[in-house]
Design a protein around this motif. Structure first.
Motif, PDB file in Angstrom:
ATOM      1  N   ASP A 139      53.111 -31.293 -81.908  1.00 26.44           N
ATOM      2  CA  ASP A 139      53.123 -29.978 -81.941  1.00 26.44           C
ATOM      3  C   ASP A 139      52.224 -29.175 -80.793  1.00 26.44           C
ATOM      4  O   ASP A 139      51.297 -30.156 -80.329  1.00 26.44           O
ATOM      5  N   SER A 140      52.551 -28.041 -80.022  1.00 28.00           N
ATOM      6  CA  SER A 140      51.716 -27.803 -78.999  1.00 28.00           C
ATOM      7  C   SER A 140      50.463 -27.436 -79.426  1.00 28.00           C
ATOM      8  O   SER A 140      49.682 -27.268 -78.343  1.00 28.00           O
ATOM      9  N   ASP A 198      50.437 -38.143 -76.020  1.00 28.17           N
ATOM     10  CA  ASP A 198      50.912 -36.914 -75.505  1.00 28.17           C
ATOM     11  C   ASP A 198      50.891 -36.254 -77.008  1.00 28.17           C
ATOM     12  O   ASP A 198      52.049 -36.278 -77.922  1.00 28.17           O
ATOM     13  N   GLU A 240      52.006 -33.033 -77.541  1.00 21.74           N
ATOM     14  CA  GLU A 240      53.242 -32.212 -77.414  1.00 21.74           C
ATOM     15  C   GLU A 240      54.412 -32.612 -78.137  1.00 21.74           C
ATOM     16  O   GLU A 240      55.009 -32.078 -78.545  1.00 21.74           O
TER      17      GLU A 240
END
Length: 477
Positions: free
Chosen positions: A439-440, A434, A436
């Motif tokens: 950092d996006s 994951d 996210e």
């Protein structure tokens, strides 16, 4: 839970619906848990509820006069000795500030109902969903009234209603007074109130009936079982009084004088009424009383004969471990095996595939109860290791990835999985699954090169491909 907690439990999701920004007609119908701000310790809510309860007592004693904040503070300091005056002022200001509630209401006149029906039959493109119901709003939501000069406070009508609603928790022991309201409604000719009164009694009876069912299905609730035993005589007396009162009311419905009064009242009403509606409402309560009396008698008989025993939650893994460490006696083992094993060695077992449709349909037909998520008894949440790992190592890890992509073997070699003198390998792998979490803008690049490495504690990690975290401009395959 307290009476205030039950009131909040019953109305919180309605507030969520009121505050929802969901677009009408949107196909995205899934919902998630609402994110609520606050300290999450119940401090301010407890202060507000204690203040409202105290103001209601003072409202009765002083005939709705204003009360000084000093008296309120002295009362609350019995529960919170170090309570500052600023906290009380904040609670009073919040309860005294109104908030607007928006709702829709159906028209009351027949002409308006006809217009509403015509609007509902219009094409969907010509009218928005729910058009025809009058839009209303109110700001009469302040629970406390505060004087501007002196700062003294008292309950508003909305606050008085809120405290009354919170205290009116259905209890069968006090429903016999509701049954007397049926006779009062018959005497005054207020026949429209009788179904509502009987529904209140029916809710209390059904609540106790369901509680008896839960006690029989889960005998571990010794506290509730003891309370039922202590109040058993009072429950029987309340049921007898309610039953006798409703039988008297049903007998009055058959008298010619009351039938004439009902006919005169019915002619003045816009809606169609029938005397059988009132008789059936009383009959439903009488049937529920008989059902509850039978269940209560069965429960007492089971307790007297010892058929209800306290069974705790069984940890089968721990039980299996104990059986491996200390096998049971031969007599007990033979008795269990004789009851659980097939009667013959050559046993016949049906195939599972032909039974699956039958089991699914049978489950759909027999499943009348819904699973309810109740977080009242859950343990207090603890700080997870992943959150602490990201809070402590996240900034440095993001700075490292900004310099160059970081592959999983390099991350392990650089020791990013070591945290708090322990091992956070699973948490590090979560950042690759994951992205996210860090950092996006992060993505995972896949290199076809296999890898194999051995950690300091002897564990061996291998993979057919090598994942890498980075701010890639284009996809890597």
């Amino acid at each position: 839970m307290t009476a205030w907690s039950k009131l909040l439990v019953a109305t919180t999701r309605l507030i969520d619906l009121h505050d929802s920004a969901h677009e009408p007609g949107s196909p995205f119908v899934q919902v998630s848990q609402e994110q609520r701000r606050g300290l999450r310790d119940g401090y301010w809510l407890d202060l507000g509820c204690l203040l409202l309860d105290y103001l209601l007592d003072e409202d009765f004693a002083t005939n709705s006069s204003f009360v000084s904040q000093t008296r309120c503070l002295n009362h609350l300091r019995e529960m919170y000795p170090q309570l500052p005056h600023d906290d009380l002022s904040f609670v009073i200001n919040l309860l005294a500030t109104p908030s607007e509630i928006h709702f829709r209401q159906s028209p009351a006149t027949p002409a308006a109902r006809q217009a509403l029906l015509a609007a509902r039959q219009a094409p969907p493109a010509a009218s928005e969903p729910g058009e025809g119901r009058a839009r209303r709003s109110t700001k009469r939501t302040a629970l406390v009234e505060k004087q501007g000069q002196t700062g003294q406070v008292r309950l508003t009508p909305s606050g008085r209603q809120a405290v009354t609603l919170a205290s009116q928790v259905e209890d069968l022991l006090y429903s016999e007074y509701d049954a007397a309201k049926v006779l009062a409604a018959l005497a005054r000719g207020d026949f429209a109130r009788i179904p509502d009164i009987t529904n209140q009694i029916l809710l209390a009876i059904r609540a106790l009936t369901q509680e008896l069912r839960r006690v029989r299905e889960n005998p571990t609730r010794e506290g509730k079982l003891a309370a039922l035993l202590d109040n058993e005589r009072h429950y029987h007396n309340a049921l007898t009084n309610i039953q006798q009162t409703l039988l008297d009311a049903r007998a009055q419905l058959a008298t010619p004088r009351l039938m004439e009064r009902f006919e005169s009242w019915r002619e003045a009403q816009e809606e169609e009424w029938d005397l059988r509606v009132l008789s059936s409402a009383l009959g439903r309560v009488l049937n529920a009383i008989e059902n509850l009396s039978r269940r209560l008698s069965e429960l007492l008989a089971d307790i007297a004969e010892g058929r209800i025993q306290a069974m705790g939650v069984i940890d089968f893994q721990d039980m299996a471990r104990q059986l491996l460490e200390a096998p049971p006696a031969a007599v007990l083992r033979d008795a269990v095996v004789a009851r659980m094993m097939p009667l013959h060695v050559q046993a016949t077992f049906p195939r599972l595939a032909p039974l699956v449709p039958l089991l699914e349909s049978r489950r759909a037909e027999a499943s009348a109860s819904a699973l309810v998520f109740d977080e009242a008894g859950d343990a207090a949440p603890e700080d997870p290791l992943l959150a602490r790992f990201l809070e402590a190592r996240g900034p440095a890890l993001r700075q490292r990835i900004q310099q160059a992509p970081l592959s999983l073997p390099e991350a392990l070699a650089e020791g990013w999985h070591r945290f708090e003198e322990g091992d956070c390998l699973a948490q590090l792998l979560n950042t690759f699954v994951d992205t996210e979490l860090l950092d996006s803008g992060l993505t995972v690049g896949i290199d076809a090169t296999p890898f194999e490495l051995r950690l300091d504690d002897g564990r061996r990690i291998e993979g057919a491909v090598t994942p890498s975290l980075g701010f890639f401009k284009e996809e890597l395959v």
